[in-house]
Write an enzyme that holds these catalytic residues in place. Sequence first.
Site, mmCIF file in Angstrom:
data_model
loop_
_atom_site.group_PDB
_atom_site.id
_atom_site.type_symbol
_atom_site.label_atom_id
_atom_site.label_comp_id
_atom_site.label_asym_id
_atom_site.label_seq_id
_atom_site.Cartn_x
_atom_site.Cartn_y
_atom_site.Cartn_z
ATOM 1 N N GLY A 56 -2.198 0.028 2.850
ATOM 2 C CA GLY A 56 -2.729 -1.459 2.601
ATOM 3 C C GLY A 56 -1.782 -2.229 1.747
ATOM 4 O O GLY A 56 -1.071 -1.780 1.040
ATOM 5 N N SER A 57 -1.806 -3.501 2.050
ATOM 6 C CA SER A 57 -1.120 -4.495 1.313
ATOM 7 C C SER A 57 -1.785 -4.588 -0.032
ATOM 8 O O SER A 57 -2.680 -4.272 -0.243
ATOM 9 C CB SER A 57 -1.103 -5.709 2.006
ATOM 10 O OG SER A 57 -0.254 -5.627 3.402
ATOM 11 N N GLY A 58 -0.934 -5.565 -0.916
ATOM 12 C CA GLY A 58 -1.734 -5.917 -2.210
ATOM 13 C C GLY A 58 -1.142 -5.194 -3.208
ATOM 14 O O GLY A 58 -1.512 -5.282 -4.454
ATOM 15 N N HIS A 59 -0.414 -3.981 -2.930
ATOM 16 C CA HIS A 59 0.256 -3.259 -3.785
ATOM 17 C C HIS A 59 1.802 -3.604 -4.009
ATOM 18 O O HIS A 59 2.629 -2.456 -4.587
ATOM 19 C CB HIS A 59 -0.153 -1.703 -3.494
ATOM 20 C CG HIS A 59 -1.339 -1.553 -3.539
ATOM 21 N ND1 HIS A 59 -2.172 -1.443 -4.451
ATOM 22 C CD2 HIS A 59 -2.243 -1.036 -2.319
ATOM 23 C CE1 HIS A 59 -3.501 -1.222 -4.173
ATOM 24 N NE2 HIS A 59 -3.530 -0.864 -2.811
ATOM 25 N N ASP A 112 -6.271 5.622 5.432
ATOM 26 C CA ASP A 112 -4.902 5.860 5.794
ATOM 27 C C ASP A 112 -4.758 7.009 6.725
ATOM 28 O O ASP A 112 -4.137 7.336 7.683
ATOM 29 C CB ASP A 112 -3.755 5.782 4.752
ATOM 30 C CG ASP A 112 -3.800 4.464 4.135
ATOM 31 O OD1 ASP A 112 -3.184 3.722 4.421
ATOM 32 O OD2 ASP A 112 -4.241 4.505 2.754
ATOM 33 N N HIS A 222 -7.361 1.459 -7.264
ATOM 34 C CA HIS A 222 -8.315 0.335 -6.875
ATOM 35 C C HIS A 222 -9.462 0.307 -7.577
ATOM 36 O O HIS A 222 -10.397 -0.024 -7.239
ATOM 37 C CB HIS A 222 -8.856 0.866 -5.295
ATOM 38 C CG HIS A 222 -7.783 0.985 -4.258
ATOM 39 N ND1 HIS A 222 -7.087 2.182 -3.984
ATOM 40 C CD2 HIS A 222 -7.039 0.029 -3.416
ATOM 41 C CE1 HIS A 222 -6.011 2.215 -3.273
ATOM 42 N NE2 HIS A 222 -5.827 0.921 -2.615
#
Lengths: 335, 210
Positions: A56-59, A112, A222
Amino acid sequence: MANPKKILNDPKKVVAEMLEGLVFANDGRLRKLDKHAAIVRTDLPESKVALLIGGGSGHEPIFHGFVGKNMGDGAACGQVFAAPSPDIIVEAAKAVHRGKGVLFLYGNYAGDNMNFDMASEILTEDEGIEVRTVRVTDDVAAAPPERMHDRRGVAGDLYAIKIAGGAATECDTLDEVERIARKAVANLRSIGIAVAAGSIPETGKLTFELADDEIEIGMGAHGEAGVSRQKIAPADTVADQIMEKLLSDLPFKRGDEVALLINNLGATTMMEMLIVNRRIRQILDREGIKVHRTDVGTWLTVQEMAGFSVTLLRLDDELKHYLDLPAESLGYSRM
Amino acid sequence: MSDTLDATQARDMLVAVSNYMIDRTDTLTDADLAIGDGDHGIGMRRGFEAALEALNGEAPETVDAPFKATGMAIMSNTGGAAGAVFGTLFRAGSKGIPGDVIDGAGFAAFLEEGLAAVLKRGGVTEGQKTMVDALAPAARAARAASADGLQATTAAAVDGALQGVEASKAMVATTGKARSLGERSVGHPDPGAISISLILTAMRDYAQTN
């Protein structure tokens, strides 16, 4: 509490616009696939085992910031905090494949796992590309040691990618790269602490609630609950707690040699991390554990979340060799 | 009027489902913030917006085609665990409805085929506080009512799903991002289970008015 301020355009387009910016920031060494949220090296040799990372993006900077020499050959990028879909992964894998198979390396999360598994089935059955999978499971707070397969991948991802990336440069077979990546993961342990939540760009909402005077030991990337929620405490007290949990898990023993990584989850100051590093080194000295190298910086974030994580990687000569190869990527470069 | 749907009606039903889900983005965001990381609503919106686009083409020839198109759109655009399982539900579920019309038995078969594939993909069982906890009772209720026609079958599926949503409140999450919340997840329904109940509600409403 007011939503955090962010300088964005259309919140629905954050991933696409970020990847365009990332390509420019790499001055020609990376390209983005035309129709998919995937980043690929432009300087891949004719023949090599390929390493595909993603999540996922955002990390940021993980994962797309870790594409480069002796790092990932490509990255499949999901939306913010969501795994990439199978078609992104399939196209990214086809773009990095150089005839010797593809190793998937990513953090162990249900989303994932499912999406990469579907992509693996498509690549194997429809494209005839050999794929192996290694999942990073370094978060000791997520599950007890006997349920290693339930542990999440957190900042230890960086060392796993660094070692697998080096192995994918030097080793001739997918078997060998997979073996070395598995060895790295088996020797990786991390734990995080949360001080304040980050927010999702598209909703503007915080990912969890934590009182102004509270911290949480072991919280996931998260906002997944950790081992204990408690009143804020001095750096040395927090470091002592973290290190007790971390050292007893492998367990790390007197005479072991380790790489030490202190990761900023987003908004924590370098000042705080260096103060924590000071205490961690006192503890490791006392325990007779030698530090081969230290990385203090920002690698796996959760937007503006405040907090940090500590990772230890137990080394042998082979892991040390691949870890010490020079790395060149936007998110992690070291000679 | 016969109590079945043809291919065009199946397409229109899925358009209605997509709009219904897009309208409930905020509800799902709030449900997910209580237990996960709060991205379920926007994930579902991405998927169903893409589904609307995919369904907006030529009239389908068979009833399974719009279900398959919806599944592909969700799988490619939602991402995350939700994209995998909800995409699988529609894609694999379409194998249960190969003919020219959907009747009660066909609708039950759609849910059963979808459920079987989701269980396999997710490696989960009932009771782990996931969308399966609404989907499985919905499939059982649909099968039990399937001889009474499509309207009765979809209504039964909604009732089964809502009971599952209610039951999921007492469950402890042992998979997905809510897993680590452990006991703290108790008291909140699973957002994925809520999505199943909403999807089925939109299907029932369409079946009853068309």
